[in-house]
Design a protein around this motif. Sequence first.
Motif, short mmCIF file in Angstrom:
data_model
loop_
_atom_site.label_atom_id
_atom_site.label_comp_id
_atom_site.label_asym_id
_atom_site.label_seq_id
_atom_site.Cartn_x
_atom_site.Cartn_y
_atom_site.Cartn_z
N ARG A 139 9.71 7.13 -7.04
CA ARG A 139 9.82 6.15 -8.13
C ARG A 139 9.00 6.59 -9.34
NH1 ARG A 139 6.50 1.99 -9.24
NH2 ARG A 139 5.55 2.07 -7.16
N PHE A 140 7.81 7.12 -9.08
CA PHE A 140 6.94 7.57 -10.17
C PHE A 140 7.59 8.69 -10.97
CE2 PHE A 140 3.37 9.67 -12.19
CZ PHE A 140 2.56 8.62 -12.58
N THR B 227 10.59 7.51 -12.98
CA THR B 227 10.20 6.67 -14.12
C THR B 227 9.59 7.47 -15.25
OG1 THR B 227 9.77 4.81 -12.61
CG2 THR B 227 8.81 4.68 -14.82
N TYR B 228 8.67 8.37 -14.94
CA TYR B 228 7.85 9.00 -15.99
C TYR B 228 8.26 10.41 -16.37
CZ TYR B 228 4.83 4.97 -15.46
OH TYR B 228 4.36 3.69 -15.42
N LEU B 229 8.97 11.12 -15.50
CA LEU B 229 9.39 12.48 -15.86
C LEU B 229 10.28 12.50 -17.09
CD1 LEU B 229 9.20 15.48 -15.15
CD2 LEU B 229 11.19 15.18 -13.65
N PRO B 230 11.29 11.62 -17.19
CA PRO B 230 12.13 11.61 -18.40
C PRO B 230 11.35 11.21 -19.65
CG PRO B 230 13.20 10.44 -16.59
CD PRO B 230 11.78 10.66 -16.17
N LEU C 123 7.80 11.53 -20.17
CA LEU C 123 6.61 12.31 -20.50
C LEU C 123 6.75 13.80 -20.24
CD1 LEU C 123 3.97 9.88 -18.91
CD2 LEU C 123 4.70 9.98 -21.30
N GLY C 124 7.77 14.20 -19.52
CA GLY C 124 7.87 15.60 -19.12
C GLY C 124 6.96 15.87 -17.93
N LEU C 125 7.03 17.09 -17.39
CA LEU C 125 6.28 17.41 -16.18
C LEU C 125 4.78 17.36 -16.39
CD1 LEU C 125 6.30 18.30 -13.24
CD2 LEU C 125 6.40 20.68 -14.01
N LYS C 126 4.27 17.99 -17.45
CA LYS C 126 2.84 18.00 -17.71
C LYS C 126 2.31 16.59 -17.99
CE LYS C 126 2.39 22.75 -19.42
NZ LYS C 126 2.00 23.60 -20.58
N GLY C 127 3.06 15.85 -18.78
CA GLY C 127 2.64 14.48 -19.10
C GLY C 127 2.61 13.59 -17.88
N MET C 128 3.61 13.75 -17.00
CA MET C 128 3.68 12.95 -15.80
C MET C 128 2.50 13.27 -14.87
SD MET C 128 6.55 12.97 -12.79
CE MET C 128 5.90 14.55 -12.23
N LEU C 129 2.21 14.56 -14.68
CA LEU C 129 1.09 14.96 -13.83
C LEU C 129 -0.23 14.51 -14.44
CD1 LEU C 129 2.20 18.58 -12.82
CD2 LEU C 129 2.31 16.49 -11.44
N GLY C 130 -0.35 14.59 -15.75
CA GLY C 130 -1.55 14.11 -16.42
C GLY C 130 -1.75 12.63 -16.24
N ILE D 207 0.83 -1.21 0.00
CA ILE D 207 0.00 0.00 0.00
C ILE D 207 0.86 1.26 0.00
CG2 ILE D 207 -0.25 0.22 2.52
CD1 ILE D 207 -3.17 1.07 2.02
N GLY D 208 2.05 1.20 0.61
CA GLY D 208 2.92 2.36 0.67
C GLY D 208 3.73 2.57 -0.59
N HIS D 209 4.51 1.56 -0.98
CA HIS D 209 5.42 1.72 -2.11
C HIS D 209 4.73 1.52 -3.46
CE1 HIS D 209 9.14 1.82 -4.33
NE2 HIS D 209 8.86 0.67 -4.88
N LEU D 210 3.76 0.60 -3.53
CA LEU D 210 3.11 0.35 -4.82
C LEU D 210 1.91 1.26 -5.07
CD1 LEU D 210 3.21 -3.57 -5.08
CD2 LEU D 210 4.90 -1.87 -5.82
N LYS D 211 1.32 1.82 -3.99
CA LYS D 211 0.13 2.65 -4.17
C LYS D 211 0.27 4.08 -3.63
CE LYS D 211 -3.98 1.27 -3.98
NZ LYS D 211 -4.18 1.56 -5.42
N GLY D 212 1.26 4.33 -2.80
CA GLY D 212 1.45 5.68 -2.28
C GLY D 212 0.47 6.08 -1.21
N ALA D 213 0.00 5.11 -0.41
CA ALA D 213 -0.96 5.40 0.66
C ALA D 213 -0.45 4.78 1.97
CB ALA D 213 -2.34 4.85 0.32
N PRO D 214 -0.90 5.29 3.12
CA PRO D 214 -0.40 4.79 4.41
C PRO D 214 -1.21 3.59 4.92
CG PRO D 214 -1.70 6.78 4.75
CD PRO D 214 -1.72 6.52 3.28
#
Length: 228
Positions: free
Chosen positions: A135-136, A139-142, A144-151, A31-38
């Motif tokens: 990790r997210f 992985t995705y910033l390079p 998709l870029g910032l907008k793509g990653m947030l999208g 739940i923490g590392h794979l989903k980002g929740a406590p």
Amino acid sequence: QAQAGWLQHDFGHLSVFRTSKWNHWVHKFVIGHLKGAPASWWNHLHFQHHAKPNCFRKDPDVNMHPLFFALGKTLSVELGVQKKKFMPYNHQHKYFFIIGPPALVPLYFQWYIFYFVVQRKKWADLAWMLTFYIRFVLTYLPLLGLKGMLGLIVLVRFLESNWFVWVTQMNHIPMHIDYDHNVDWFSTQLQATCNVHQSLFNDWFSGHLNFQIEHHLFPTMPRHNYWK
């Protein structure tokens, strides 16, 4: 993300390993590392739900009454008698599709989980959550870029929210919802749960929570045994 949600549910209910310690450890990872929740947030809410399902003010899963929806015959009539109307409840079957499934995870859970861990000083859970976001980003910033990653994260949370809400509400909300009348535990579980048709797809789609009656009566049972 949806399937990781059903997986963390298994570990949270101590239904995978023989020892509670191993279940708790892997639960924090999933739940923490794979989903980002406590894990502490999930335990806090979910254990209340299992103790008093569909009991207003005791089950956090029905806290959307009366601010957004009128739930259950008794509570709905009470609102009518008191002439309280927070929303146009006679149209809730229409606006449910707008503010229910699409909004729960991205607009509520996404910020509340951080508020929860900081307020309660659950720093270990916060550390697990941050590993997901680090990790997210890496992985995705390079790619998709910032907008793509947030999208992407918004899109994932939106789709996951629809999936999650439909599965968790279809086997509880149609059932009896009321104040807690201290009915015996067995009857409380049965009057608050219903099953959904069993099929290979439904088993996979719902993480076997289409067997909601069996899950509430035997919450530590491994999910693949519910059908038995």
